[in-house]
Design a protein around this motif. Sequence first.
Motif, short mmCIF file in Angstrom:
data_model
loop_
_atom_site.label_atom_id
_atom_site.label_comp_id
_atom_site.label_asym_id
_atom_site.label_seq_id
_atom_site.Cartn_x
_atom_site.Cartn_y
_atom_site.Cartn_z
N PRO A 194 -24.58 -3.49 38.37
CA PRO A 194 -25.30 -2.29 38.89
C PRO A 194 -25.17 -1.15 37.89
N THR A 195 -26.41 -0.32 37.74
CA THR A 195 -26.24 0.62 36.79
C THR A 195 -25.46 1.79 37.09
N THR A 196 -25.16 2.11 38.22
CA THR A 196 -24.06 3.14 38.73
C THR A 196 -23.66 2.53 39.92
N PRO A 197 -22.04 2.51 39.92
CA PRO A 197 -21.49 2.08 41.11
C PRO A 197 -21.64 2.49 42.49
N VAL A 198 -22.33 3.95 42.35
CA VAL A 198 -22.41 4.88 43.69
C VAL A 198 -23.93 5.31 43.39
N THR A 199 -24.22 5.85 44.72
CA THR A 199 -25.70 6.65 44.82
C THR A 199 -25.26 8.22 44.71
N ALA A 200 -26.29 8.95 44.59
CA ALA A 200 -25.97 10.23 44.31
C ALA A 200 -25.41 11.03 45.18
#
Length: 431
Positions: free
Chosen positions: A352-358
Amino acid sequence: MQSIRDHLEIILSRLANRAADEKVFMKLYAEAARAAADASDARHKAGVTLGPLDGVIVSIKDLFDVADEATTAGSLMRKTATPALVDATIVSRLRQAGAVILGKTNMTEFAFTAIGDNMHYGTPGNAIDASRIPGGSSSGAGVSVGEGTSEISIGSDTGGSVRIPASLNGVVGFKPTARRVPLAGAFPLSATLDSIGPLARTVAQCAQADAVMAGEAPAALAPIALSGLRIGIPRGVLFGDTETEVMAAFDRCLGKIGQTGADITDISVDDLLAEMRAATKRGSIAAMEGGEVHADWLATGAPVPVDPHVSGPLSRAEAIPAPVYIRAMRRRAALCLAMDERLASVDVLALPTTPVTAPTIVSMAEDAELRDRTEGLLLRNTQVANQFDLCAISLPMPYMILPAGLMLVARHGHDRRLLRIAASVETLLDA
């Protein structure tokens, strides 16, 4: 067929309607853009083209020099800086390729921090949900492509500053191997880690912009078969604390890729990550090199109008003795070689690019602890490509309510091959 000028006017009128609350763009070049669009339309009529970027509407991050104006780099301090004498190298290359440069996009101050907020010029709301953060530091770039006010936006990436906003705004973001694209005329954060990359709707658009900026002849991305491709999954540290929705979307993508006959195997890089963490324990390379860039005003000790999230880490890093920096750089060189050797067994890494969404803008402003934790998570996976001198791309993962990206990472210098692989994965995920 709609002319380039007509397309441009639709965007300009959309921006004019929100001019009182504009946070995505720092500056618009409306008249110059109209002239470039008209010239491109005239060439089109005459059956002449300057290449795939001819007539494409492009925005640039507020850290690239444009002749005769100060480069503010998202800071109030630089409003009175000496105007640039010439365009940044990438700006002149884009112009020569016929790109219609619409304006400069907002960014975090001095390209530091990953949240995407700017206390001086406002925080652009996320393209999917304006109450949420855009990601940084190329915040306006991610929102501009996500909302359709640019077809391609050029950002910089020192620890993930192209890929984080790409991930959170649901667009493609490409970080080339450092120094593949000339940094001349780009306001620096870290001479070692800075790289210049595009955000766009498609891998093909990113590849076209990258080729132009790197001074190469743009060429179509030859399809690459995913069957038999070796994809490494770096499970461990880089998969901790991943939101359930992000993990589910990643697993779905992996399942689709696996069905093509790609060879998917786990690969361990945790030992190298731990060694890099130990080598940069006193200060990150970006902060130490950024401390040198800003040493003059930091040394005065006088109060300055700089975001404390930026001035704090820079002033701490600026105080680190030179031997600490030199040792960190020597250790990094060895670790880059070790990572290159480790990755020789796969074609790309996928994670995953970021492990979280915004998260929401309000939550980041109200809870300092949550902000720090979120920033650490946003940077965790992306910064690996900068620290170990790799190239990487973020692709939107389908079927997500709030976006997050699938990141593919390849060895130093394997940029064109990575783009070819990414284009094949994109086609598969779009199907």
